[in-house]
Write an enzyme that holds these catalytic residues in place. Sequence first.
Site, PDB file in Angstrom:
ATOM      1  N   GLU A   1       1.363  -0.319  -5.148  1.00 19.31           N
ATOM      2  CA  GLU A   1       0.361   0.722  -5.421  1.00 19.31           C
ATOM      3  C   GLU A   1       1.096   2.029  -5.691  1.00 19.31           C
ATOM      4  O   GLU A   1       1.446   2.762  -4.779  1.00 19.31           O
ATOM      5  CB  GLU A   1      -0.591   0.884  -4.235  1.00 19.31           C
ATOM      6  CG  GLU A   1      -1.722   1.863  -4.522  1.00 19.31           C
ATOM      7  CD  GLU A   1      -2.462   2.314  -3.273  1.00 19.31           C
ATOM      8  OE1 GLU A   1      -3.661   2.585  -3.367  1.00 19.31           O
ATOM      9  OE2 GLU A   1      -1.822   2.419  -2.199  1.00 19.31           O
TER      10      GLU A   1
ATOM     11  N   ASP B   1       0.825  -1.206   0.000  1.00 16.15           N
ATOM     12  CA  ASP B   1       0.000   0.000   0.000  1.00 16.15           C
ATOM     13  C   ASP B   1       0.861   1.258   0.000  1.00 16.15           C
ATOM     14  O   ASP B   1       1.942   1.289   0.589  1.00 16.15           O
ATOM     15  CB  ASP B   1      -0.890   0.003   1.247  1.00 16.15           C
ATOM     16  CG  ASP B   1      -1.595   1.332   1.443  1.00 16.15           C
ATOM     17  OD1 ASP B   1      -2.491   1.642   0.635  1.00 16.15           O
ATOM     18  OD2 ASP B   1      -1.225   2.065   2.379  1.00 16.15           O
TER      19      ASP B   1
END
Length: 832
Positions: A534, A479
């Site tokens: 990401e 993330d």
Amino acid sequence: MAFALAGTLFPTARTSVSVGSGLEGQRSSGGVHLSFLSRKQAIGVRLAGKIIAGSSYDSDPASPTVATTSKVLVPDAKSDFVSSSGDSTSDTEAVLSNLQKETTVITIEEKVESDKEQTSICTEIIGEESMRTKEAVEEKPRFVPPPGMGQRIYEIDPSLKGHRSHLDNRYSQYKKMREMIDQHEGGLDAFSRGYEKFGFQHSANGITYREWAPGAKWASLIGDFNNWNPNANVMTQNEYGVWETFLPNNADGSSPIPHGSRVKIHMDTPSGIKDSIPAWIKFSVQAPGEIPYNGIYYDPPEEEKYVFQHPQPKAPKSLRIYESHVGMSSPEPKINTYVSFRDDVLPRIKRLGYNAVQIMAIQEHSYYASFGYHVTNFFAPSSRFGTPDELKSLIDRAHELGLLVLMDIVHSHASNNVLDGLNQFDGTDTHYFHSGSRGHHWMWDSRLFNYGSWEVVRFLLSNARWWLEEYKFDGFRFDGVTSMMYTHHGLAVGFTGNYNEYFGYDSDLDAVVYLMLVNDLIHGLYPEAVTIGEDVSGMPTFCIPVRDGGVGFDYRLHMAIPDKWIEMMKLKDEDWKMGDIVHTLTNRRWLEKCVAYAESHDQALVGDKTIAFWLMDKDMYESMALDRPSTPRIDRGIALHKMIRLITMGLGGEGYLNFMGNEFGHPEWIDFPRGEQRLPNGAVIPGNNYSYDKCRRMFDLGDADYLRYRGMQEFDQAMQHLEEKYGFMTSEHQYISRKDEWDKIIVFERGNLVFVFNFHWTNSYFDYRVGCLKPGKYKVVLDSDDKLFGGFGRIDHEAEYFSSDDLYDNRPRSFLVYAPSRTAVVYALCEE
């Protein structure tokens, strides 16, 4: 008092925490040299927490026992917490390994007092207990290959040569980190097993507990086992800031800390007396009605450990990912469990045709509404959903079904929570994080790791390995990688693709080197594991192997695609540009794989809209039943919903992702239970009265044969199975032959398939010629207008389409088709 968690009882304890607001002894964030160097040490390097002869580590002959069980003991909760009082008047200088590197040349004192000490470093770090375990159970050999030359990136992308100095320096820093880890820690393999030394280590003789807290002045271990008496198990600190205590077994040979009992570390810190959950805790729980969490000593008896029954599947050539959240995976307004997800949701994912499940919010997070991104306990699976063993059974079941299990791992930031998390763990602002504004993410209200700290790198590398090793996850979706790679964190920055945006002073070299190390570790020790980053910036080299000079991810999330679709939702049909759609879907770097998606959890959150809700809005409340007349908005919405998903999978990348429920156009949005929030400026953010109504997935909508949701779900399933059969996402052959702005037609080939999309809102085209590469007979293999999928059935699936040698759209052959309005049709070459 006791409380229950997924059928398990734990006692609760009164907790008294006093944390001052002042921070004494703060460390400067401006240093760029290797401040951990000290020529006094035998090996010439002062590493916080490193084991050397004569350190307190040598006192523990422990043997690590990994916690895995389906039951938790119920400890006696007779005693109350006893808090000691004390003040913090003296400054304590924290020992922190600062590896922040800009243009500073790294030098290390090479002198070693004895060859014996140098060659024993690896053994000491792994620990005597680990070596004894290896004697009993022979492990499969693991090996992280040495660094390569790091030069192939210039062959792949010659434009990078203009930034050779930055990239070569980056690779040089990575190689030096590898060299230092090899020299002083015995290699990445040993370095990434910090969980075998820190936290609780159970041996035949007792339990050793270690914690790196250089800012603390005094520390003790407290919990149910010692009546929360801070004077019962006082810890000692070594010269590297590591605190340690050893608890011998009870007289009857039983463990000094009962399995399932609560534990915390009690510290006198520069900011006051505080009780913290151990940083390496493997499980933590929150009692009903209480705010702080309690660390749980989780070490079940051998006979109660969960034993994995099924091998991990090999990574598929093309990934079809079902993004999910365990807590909100129930049709009922409640927090769902690992067990329910295992039994009810996994079979659904398999049936739909996905080959991987990505699970969010696994790492413990005290704030449920953070979607799992404000992590408090990095090594602990979230107790909201059940026990660690129930999570293991979930993963094992997924493997039985042939599904990869990817974890949404958060190493980009940490919770700002002082009570339960790492923030000010040792009473200083700079323990795990950067100091001052650099250590705070103002938009996320979270702390930012100092990737230049030796012990932070150990902690994070060990964390990644822990989930792969202990829980058998098959990989990660990392993330917030954009936030990591740049000092501006991607905030208020519009990336245009200019290479100066990636390789200038805004690049956080320490963070990028960490990402290279963690990818090196994962792919070296777990060759089948998958890593997805990401990144919204489009960082060049992101998905190129580390040995070639890249960052090392397998896939990048193609984050521009959902943004483009939201942009299109706001336009009239006649303003949709076929060229813009194709450009966005295909705009990715050569040899760097992407996971494409039309929407993820981000687009479903409150304040935004899913594609289905953008398309159909309030009509979804009244016109989705088949026994009621449809509306033009519903017809348009269902048609475009299917087309958007198919063209995203067809052109967008080498992998595909869908957030659970969106396959059938789940209505409304996601809104976690929350109360009213008052901001410091006096503004009030209204809550939802802690309702779970919008924090669930109503799978029954997609299953109901009397609702139009069923057709969208059937189409998504057919789309997944089509890719499974033909593998078009990873086919080397891809050619876009038509982007017709007047007809609103897009035609492309991928593998032996020909995709024809007609986005026109009214025009249908008879005998429409489409180009193709190979000669032969073509047949319809997927038709979005099929009545099974909620369409109008305008395509004859029995028709055969024979190619002719007519050159068309720069293709050597072509055939004629019927292209109805708002319809996508896939034709396959029949190889007989």
